[in-house]
Design a protein around this motif. Structure first.
Motif, PDB file in Angstrom:
ATOM      1  N   UNK A 156      -9.031   2.169   9.918  1.00  0.00           N
ATOM      2  CA  UNK A 156      -7.826   2.971   9.732  1.00  0.00           C
ATOM      3  C   UNK A 156      -7.161   3.383  11.045  1.00  0.00           C
ATOM      4  N   UNK A 157      -7.916   3.370  12.145  1.00  0.00           N
ATOM      5  CA  UNK A 157      -7.338   3.771  13.436  1.00  0.00           C
ATOM      6  C   UNK A 157      -6.656   2.609  14.151  1.00  0.00           C
ATOM      7  N   UNK A 158      -6.723   1.422  13.592  1.00  0.00           N
ATOM      8  CA  UNK A 158      -6.076   0.264  14.213  1.00  0.00           C
ATOM      9  C   UNK A 158      -4.557   0.389  14.157  1.00  0.00           C
ATOM     10  N   UNK A 159      -3.897  -0.227  15.113  1.00  0.00           N
ATOM     11  CA  UNK A 159      -2.434  -0.127  15.206  1.00  0.00           C
ATOM     12  C   UNK A 159      -1.753  -0.604  13.935  1.00  0.00           C
ATOM     13  N   UNK A 164       1.467   0.807   9.246  1.00  0.00           N
ATOM     14  CA  UNK A 164       1.584   0.689   7.798  1.00  0.00           C
ATOM     15  C   UNK A 164       1.808   2.042   7.149  1.00  0.00           C
ATOM     16  N   UNK A 165       1.144   3.077   7.642  1.00  0.00           N
ATOM     17  CA  UNK A 165       1.323   4.416   7.079  1.00  0.00           C
ATOM     18  C   UNK A 165       2.776   4.888   7.191  1.00  0.00           C
ATOM     19  N   UNK A 166       3.466   4.443   8.242  1.00  0.00           N
ATOM     20  CA  UNK A 166       4.854   4.861   8.444  1.00  0.00           C
ATOM     21  C   UNK A 166       5.830   4.084   7.558  1.00  0.00           C
ATOM     22  N   UNK A 167       5.451   2.853   7.195  1.00  0.00           N
ATOM     23  CA  UNK A 167       6.378   1.991   6.461  1.00  0.00           C
ATOM     24  C   UNK A 167       6.098   1.882   4.973  1.00  0.00           C
ATOM     25  N   UNK A 168       4.901   2.242   4.546  1.00  0.00           N
ATOM     26  CA  UNK A 168       4.490   1.927   3.187  1.00  0.00           C
ATOM     27  C   UNK A 168       5.236   2.744   2.133  1.00  0.00           C
ATOM     28  N   UNK A 169       5.805   3.882   2.520  1.00  0.00           N
ATOM     29  CA  UNK A 169       6.563   4.702   1.561  1.00  0.00           C
ATOM     30  C   UNK A 169       7.747   3.945   0.979  1.00  0.00           C
ATOM     31  N   UNK A 170       8.278   2.986   1.721  1.00  0.00           N
ATOM     32  CA  UNK A 170       9.460   2.256   1.271  1.00  0.00           C
ATOM     33  C   UNK A 170       9.114   1.050   0.403  1.00  0.00           C
ATOM     34  N   UNK A 171       7.855   0.779   0.209  1.00  0.00           N
ATOM     35  CA  UNK A 171       7.451  -0.407  -0.539  1.00  0.00           C
ATOM     36  C   UNK A 171       7.233  -0.077  -2.009  1.00  0.00           C
ATOM     37  N   UNK A 172       7.714  -0.971  -2.873  1.00  0.00           N
ATOM     38  CA  UNK A 172       7.580  -0.786  -4.307  1.00  0.00           C
ATOM     39  C   UNK A 172       6.324  -1.496  -4.806  1.00  0.00           C
ATOM     40  N   UNK A 173       5.616  -0.851  -5.727  1.00  0.00           N
ATOM     41  CA  UNK A 173       4.420  -1.466  -6.305  1.00  0.00           C
ATOM     42  C   UNK A 173       4.653  -1.674  -7.801  1.00  0.00           C
ATOM     43  N   UNK A 174       4.074  -2.709  -8.399  1.00  0.00           N
ATOM     44  CA  UNK A 174       4.217  -2.927  -9.845  1.00  0.00           C
ATOM     45  C   UNK A 174       3.557  -1.813 -10.638  1.00  0.00           C
ATOM     46  N   UNK A 175       3.944  -1.699 -11.894  1.00  0.00           N
ATOM     47  CA  UNK A 175       3.493  -0.558 -12.696  1.00  0.00           C
ATOM     48  C   UNK A 175       2.028  -0.646 -13.108  1.00  0.00           C
ATOM     49  N   UNK A 176       1.394  -1.796 -12.931  1.00  0.00           N
ATOM     50  CA  UNK A 176      -0.012  -1.898 -13.340  1.00  0.00           C
ATOM     51  C   UNK A 176      -0.975  -1.445 -12.246  1.00  0.00           C
ATOM     52  N   UNK A 177      -0.432  -1.037 -11.095  1.00  0.00           N
ATOM     53  CA  UNK A 177      -1.251  -0.439 -10.036  1.00  0.00           C
ATOM     54  C   UNK A 177      -0.579   0.848  -9.571  1.00  0.00           C
ATOM     55  N   UNK A 183      -3.187   8.465   1.598  1.00  0.00           N
ATOM     56  CA  UNK A 183      -4.568   8.035   1.829  1.00  0.00           C
ATOM     57  C   UNK A 183      -4.691   6.525   1.979  1.00  0.00           C
ATOM     58  N   UNK A 184      -3.591   5.806   1.779  1.00  0.00           N
ATOM     59  CA  UNK A 184      -3.612   4.334   1.783  1.00  0.00           C
ATOM     60  C   UNK A 184      -4.683   3.814   0.815  1.00  0.00           C
ATOM     61  N   UNK A 185      -4.602   4.335  -0.396  1.00  0.00           N
ATOM     62  CA  UNK A 185      -5.561   3.960  -1.437  1.00  0.00           C
ATOM     63  C   UNK A 185      -4.808   3.524  -2.686  1.00  0.00           C
ATOM     64  N   UNK A 186      -5.238   2.424  -3.264  1.00  0.00           N
ATOM     65  CA  UNK A 186      -4.616   1.931  -4.480  1.00  0.00           C
ATOM     66  C   UNK A 186      -5.605   1.896  -5.628  1.00  0.00           C
ATOM     67  N   UNK A 187      -5.074   1.929  -6.838  1.00  0.00           N
ATOM     68  CA  UNK A 187      -5.930   1.880  -8.021  1.00  0.00           C
ATOM     69  C   UNK A 187      -5.331   0.926  -9.038  1.00  0.00           C
ATOM     70  N   UNK A 188      -6.187   0.144  -9.675  1.00  0.00           N
ATOM     71  CA  UNK A 188      -5.748  -0.772 -10.731  1.00  0.00           C
ATOM     72  C   UNK A 188      -5.731   0.005 -12.041  1.00  0.00           C
ATOM     73  N   UNK A 189      -4.550   0.231 -12.581  1.00  0.00           N
ATOM     74  CA  UNK A 189      -4.416   0.999 -13.824  1.00  0.00           C
ATOM     75  C   UNK A 189      -4.755   0.146 -15.036  1.00  0.00           C
ATOM     76  N   UNK A 190      -4.304  -1.077 -15.021  1.00  0.00           N
ATOM     77  CA  UNK A 190      -4.592  -2.038 -16.090  1.00  0.00           C
ATOM     78  C   UNK A 190      -4.241  -3.435 -15.592  1.00  0.00           C
ATOM     79  N   UNK A 191      -4.667  -4.445 -16.303  1.00  0.00           N
ATOM     80  CA  UNK A 191      -4.306  -5.800 -15.928  1.00  0.00           C
ATOM     81  C   UNK A 191      -2.849  -6.046 -16.310  1.00  0.00           C
ATOM     82  N   UNK A 192      -2.127  -6.838 -15.542  1.00  0.00           N
ATOM     83  CA  UNK A 192      -0.694  -7.016 -15.797  1.00  0.00           C
ATOM     84  C   UNK A 192      -0.409  -7.817 -17.061  1.00  0.00           C
ATOM     85  N   UNK A 193       0.704  -7.484 -17.725  1.00  0.00           N
ATOM     86  CA  UNK A 193       1.229  -8.309 -18.815  1.00  0.00           C
ATOM     87  C   UNK A 193       2.122  -9.377 -18.195  1.00  0.00           C
TER      88      UNK A 193
END
Length: 213
Positions: A156-159, A164-177, A183-193
């Motif tokens: 996490x201390x790598x450049x 990534x912490x500064x830019x990730x707010x602008x990124x969109x993620x699909x609804x199944x995650x 915290x830079x942590x993701x969770x799989x809510x369900x498998x995608x349709x």
């Protein structure tokens, strides 16, 4: 395992469309496909004019190759995914795409932790990604609902991750995650349709390709 190390823009030109194998860099005017939107090779420019109506087999083959290249999977492994999809309940083509989307490297990409699947694969192979609190170096590991993807504390201390912490707010993620940007942590809510998978693949052609073998 062997991997393709040649120019990826050549793969897009071969399939006749942008596969976004370089992520956002494919949107720049310098993209090779923008300048040479015809198949690679000595006679690539002329082939698009000489070629007649493509046969059904050629259409099926090209769709299968396109799917492999988008997800960065080699033939033997792709064939195993197809055999698994056949044994599952439901539409074989949809099952196949769900299996490909469930790969750890793809989920890292979908969470916005990497700009491309190849970059996500490299992050996993270098041991920067944890799955359910354990380091894994297997990009092909399949995730399940409830699985948590995080950054290894030592990394996490790598450049890269600081940026990534500064830019990730602008990124969109699909609804199944879901993504915890702090915290830079993701969770799989369900498998995608099928409607959650935005790749331009006609999976029925892939099914037809393997069905005639």
């Amino acid at each position: 395992m062997a991997r393709y190390t040649g120019p990826v823009c050549k793969l897009c030109r071969r399939e006749g469309e942008k596969l976004f194998l370089k992520g956002s860099r494919c949107l720049t005017p310098k993209c090779s496909f923008e300048r040479r939107a015809y198949p690679p090779g000595e006679h690539g420019r002329d082939s698009q004019f000489r070629r007649g109506r493509a046969s059904d087999y050629l259409l099926q083959l090209r769709e299968k190759q396109k799917a492999r290249r988008i997800y960065g999977v080699y033939e033997r492994q792709f064939s195993r995914y197809f055999k698994t999809a056949v044994r599952q309940v439901g539409l074989t083509g949809t099952n196949l795409l769900v299996l490909l989307e469930s790969r750890l490297d793809n989920v890292v990409y979908r969470l916005g932790m990497a700009e491309s699947r190849s970059q996500a694969r490299q992050l996993v192979q270098h041991g920067h990604i944890m799955l359910n609190g354990r380091k894994t170096k297997a990009p092909s590991a399949l995730v399940s609902p409830g699985d948590v993807i995080s950054i290894r504390p030592e990394s996490s201390s790598r450049t890269y991750f600081k940026t990534l912490r500064q830019d990730i707010d602008d990124r969109q993620v699909p609804k199944w995650v879901s993504l915890d940007t702090a915290a830079l942590t993701g969770k799989v809510l369900n498998l995608p349709a099928r409607e959650d998978i935005d790749v331009t693949i006609n999976e029925q052609l892939v099914v037809e390709y393997y069905s005639r073998r």
